[in-house]
Scaffold this active site. Structure first.
Site, PDB file in Angstrom:
ATOM      1  N   HIS A   1       5.992  -0.677  -2.471  1.00 14.79           N
ATOM      2  CA  HIS A   1       5.353  -0.014  -3.652  1.00 14.79           C
ATOM      3  C   HIS A   1       5.622   1.513  -3.677  1.00 14.79           C
ATOM      4  O   HIS A   1       5.023   2.067  -4.132  1.00 14.79           O
ATOM      5  CB  HIS A   1       4.003  -0.391  -4.010  1.00 14.79           C
ATOM      6  CG  HIS A   1       3.754  -1.986  -4.617  1.00 14.79           C
ATOM      7  ND1 HIS A   1       2.724  -2.480  -5.024  1.00 14.79           N
ATOM      8  CD2 HIS A   1       4.741  -2.613  -5.076  1.00 14.79           C
ATOM      9  CE1 HIS A   1       2.980  -3.624  -5.583  1.00 14.79           C
ATOM     10  NE2 HIS A   1       4.290  -3.649  -5.657  1.00 14.79           N
TER      11      HIS A   1
ATOM     12  N   ASN B   1       0.853  -1.217   0.044  1.00 14.60           N
ATOM     13  CA  ASN B   1      -0.017  -0.117  -0.016  1.00 14.60           C
ATOM     14  C   ASN B   1       0.609   1.164   0.067  1.00 14.60           C
ATOM     15  O   ASN B   1       1.812   1.223   0.702  1.00 14.60           O
ATOM     16  CB  ASN B   1      -0.777   0.142   1.066  1.00 14.60           C
ATOM     17  CG  ASN B   1      -1.887  -1.162   1.330  1.00 14.60           C
ATOM     18  OD1 ASN B   1      -2.105  -1.890   0.024  1.00 14.60           O
ATOM     19  ND2 ASN B   1      -2.506  -1.609   2.248  1.00 14.60           N
TER      20      ASN B   1
ATOM     21  N   CYS C   1      16.836  16.038 -10.669  1.00 11.37           N
ATOM     22  CA  CYS C   1      17.784  15.892  -9.650  1.00 11.37           C
ATOM     23  C   CYS C   1      17.583  14.831  -8.583  1.00 11.37           C
ATOM     24  O   CYS C   1      18.481  14.657  -7.708  1.00 11.37           O
ATOM     25  CB  CYS C   1      18.090  17.330  -8.727  1.00 11.37           C
ATOM     26  SG  CYS C   1      16.641  17.710  -7.911  1.00 11.37           S
TER      27      CYS C   1
HETATM   28  P1  OAD Z   1      -6.384  -5.633  -5.103  1.00  8.79           P
HETATM   29  O1  OAD Z   1      -7.358  -4.591  -5.236  1.00  8.79           O
HETATM   30  O2  OAD Z   1      -5.686  -6.298  -6.178  1.00  8.79           O
HETATM   31  O3  OAD Z   1      -6.747  -6.695  -4.114  1.00  8.79           O
HETATM   32  C1  OAD Z   1      -7.530  -6.204  -3.080  1.00  8.79           C
HETATM   33  C2  OAD Z   1      -7.663  -7.534  -2.076  1.00  8.79           C
HETATM   34  O4  OAD Z   1      -8.429  -7.224  -0.820  1.00  8.79           O
HETATM   35  C3  OAD Z   1      -8.683  -8.342  -2.825  1.00  8.79           C
HETATM   36  O5  OAD Z   1      -8.306  -9.659  -2.886  1.00  8.79           O
HETATM   37  C4  OAD Z   1      -9.861  -8.285  -2.063  1.00  8.79           C
HETATM   38  O6  OAD Z   1     -10.904  -9.590  -2.002  1.00  8.79           O
HETATM   39  C5  OAD Z   1      -9.422  -8.153  -0.484  1.00  8.79           C
HETATM   40  N1  OAD Z   1     -10.506  -7.324   0.341  1.00  8.79           N
HETATM   41  C6  OAD Z   1     -11.364  -6.203   0.005  1.00  8.79           C
HETATM   42  N2  OAD Z   1     -11.834  -5.751   1.097  1.00  8.79           N
HETATM   43  C7  OAD Z   1     -11.270  -6.256   1.987  1.00  8.79           C
HETATM   44  C8  OAD Z   1     -11.231  -6.073   3.616  1.00  8.79           C
HETATM   45  N3  OAD Z   1     -11.959  -5.359   3.991  1.00  8.79           N
HETATM   46  N4  OAD Z   1     -10.329  -7.002   4.401  1.00  8.79           N
HETATM   47  C9  OAD Z   1      -9.546  -7.802   3.804  1.00  8.79           C
HETATM   48  N5  OAD Z   1      -9.351  -7.624   2.350  1.00  8.79           N
HETATM   49  C10 OAD Z   1     -10.092  -7.196   1.698  1.00  8.79           C
HETATM   50  O7  OAD Z   1      -4.922  -4.835  -4.321  1.00  8.79           O
HETATM   51  P2  OAD Z   1      -3.489  -5.395  -3.995  1.00  8.79           P
HETATM   52  O8  OAD Z   1      -3.280  -6.906  -3.948  1.00  8.79           O
HETATM   53  O9  OAD Z   1      -2.750  -4.644  -2.888  1.00  8.79           O
HETATM   54  O10 OAD Z   1       0.378  -1.871  -7.616  1.00  8.79           O
HETATM   55  O11 OAD Z   1      -2.655  -5.072  -5.309  1.00  8.79           O
HETATM   56  C11 OAD Z   1      -1.439  -5.158  -5.607  1.00  8.79           C
HETATM   57  C12 OAD Z   1      -0.976  -4.197  -6.393  1.00  8.79           C
HETATM   58  O12 OAD Z   1      -1.928  -4.015  -7.640  1.00  8.79           O
HETATM   59  C13 OAD Z   1      -1.153  -2.878  -5.895  1.00  8.79           C
HETATM   60  O13 OAD Z   1      -0.037  -2.344  -4.933  1.00  8.79           O
HETATM   61  C14 OAD Z   1      -0.852  -2.051  -7.157  1.00  8.79           C
HETATM   62  C15 OAD Z   1      -1.951  -2.514  -7.998  1.00  8.79           C
HETATM   63  O14 OAD Z   1      -1.745  -2.547  -9.357  1.00  8.79           O
HETATM   64  C16 OAD Z   1       0.736  -0.848  -8.419  1.00  8.79           C
HETATM   65  O15 OAD Z   1       0.344   0.035  -8.580  1.00  8.79           O
HETATM   66  C17 OAD Z   1       2.109  -1.223  -8.602  1.00  8.79           C
END
Ligand code: OAD
Length: 237
Positions: free
Chosen positions: A115, A98, A126
């Site tokens: 990230h 995050n 710079c």
């Molecule tokens: P995602 O949006 O891909 O996944 C979010 C996850 O959180 C899903 O598996 C949901 O099921 C789960 N979720 C939703 N609500 C929740 C809750 N209340 N409690 C627990 N889990 C919950 O997000 P990331 O896996 O973080 O990268 O995505 C990874 C990376 O993809 C990000 O850091 C970003 C994105 O593209 C870059 O921008 C490089």
């Protein structure tokens, strides 16, 4: 839950990997799924070095909008329980994908942001970096010292992870006894491979997520639900 709590309590070294879901209950949008940031948007046109080179102002508009959304958000009980558990565990590392800064706001210090962080701005000329919370009047913003274009201090697709952060994460994955993976869809490398790496070495892997993910099958325990409830239940209650 009782058994998983015992694994966590009895572990000498604990690693926690978090993703956007951990901030969902703070009001920060996730990336994937209904209402996610990538729904109807093309990551390649917003979160790549090529997109920024072509249209830095347009990419900044999106980041400024996201910064505006995050600015009003506060850490939830999931973030707070992670900050509390780090004070109890001699060997602990929180690895987050995050960029919202909510773990730090909750008090987490033994933490790496693999990230990057959306509040950091870095000069493409710079290299100077600073923490800037305010909105920019003109986009793209420019460096006060050299006039170069500033960029958000986040990692875009196709870029390397910050070296110190990824090395610290790799070292922890190499020695942790328990890995908790919370709120990530586990589809973006390299974090998508962390559970398998820890598991290969014999660590217990615990998932917290309302939905099934590609790593669910290899986890020793899976808790389906919201991290704002389940992380405190697992770590501090
Ligand atoms: P995602 O949006 O891909 O996944 C979010 C996850 O959180 C899903 O598996 C949901 O099921 C789960 N979720 C939703 N609500 C929740 C809750 N209340 N409690 C627990 N889990 C919950 O997000 P990331 O896996 O973080 O990268 O995505 C990874 C990376 O993809 C990000 O850091 C970003 C994105 O593209 C870059 O921008 C490089």
């Amino acid at each position: 839950m009782k058994t998983a709590k015992e694994w966590v309590r009895g572990s000498r070294s604990l690693c926690v990997l978090t993703g956007a879901g951990v901030s969902a209950e703070s009001g920060v949008p996730t990336f994937r799924g209904e209402g996610g940031l990538w729904k109807g948007r093309d990551p390649v046109s917003l979160a790549t070095p090529g997109a920024f080179a072509e249209d830095p102002g347009g990419v900044w508009e999106w980041y400024q909008w996201r910064r505006g959304k995050i600015r009003g958000c506060a850490p939830n009980p999931g973030h707070l329980s992670l900050a509390a558990v780090e004070r109890e565990k001699p060997d602990f590392l929180l690895v987050t994908q995050n960029v919202d800064g909510l773990h730090r706001a909750a008090g987490s210090r033994r933490m790496v942001e693999i990230h990057g962080n959306i509040w950091i701005v870095r000069c493409t000329g710079c290299g100077a970096e600073r923490d800037e919370r305010g909105d920019f009047e003109t986009l793209p913003p420019r460096c006060g010292s050299c006039g170069g274009i500033l960029r958000p201090g986040v990692v875009w697709f196709g870029e390397m992870l910050p070296r110190e952060a990824s090395e610290a994460a790799a070292e922890m994955l190499d020695r942790c006894e328990v890995l908790i993976v919370a709120g990530t869809s586990a589809v973006v490398a390299p974090a998508s491979g962390y559970a398998a790496a820890a598991k290969r070495r014999g660590a217990r892997v615990i998932e917290v997520n309302p939905d099934e993910t590609p790593i669910s099958g290899i986890c020793d325990a899976v808790f389906r639900g919201r991290s704002a409830e389940l992380l405190p239940a697992l770590l501090t209650d």
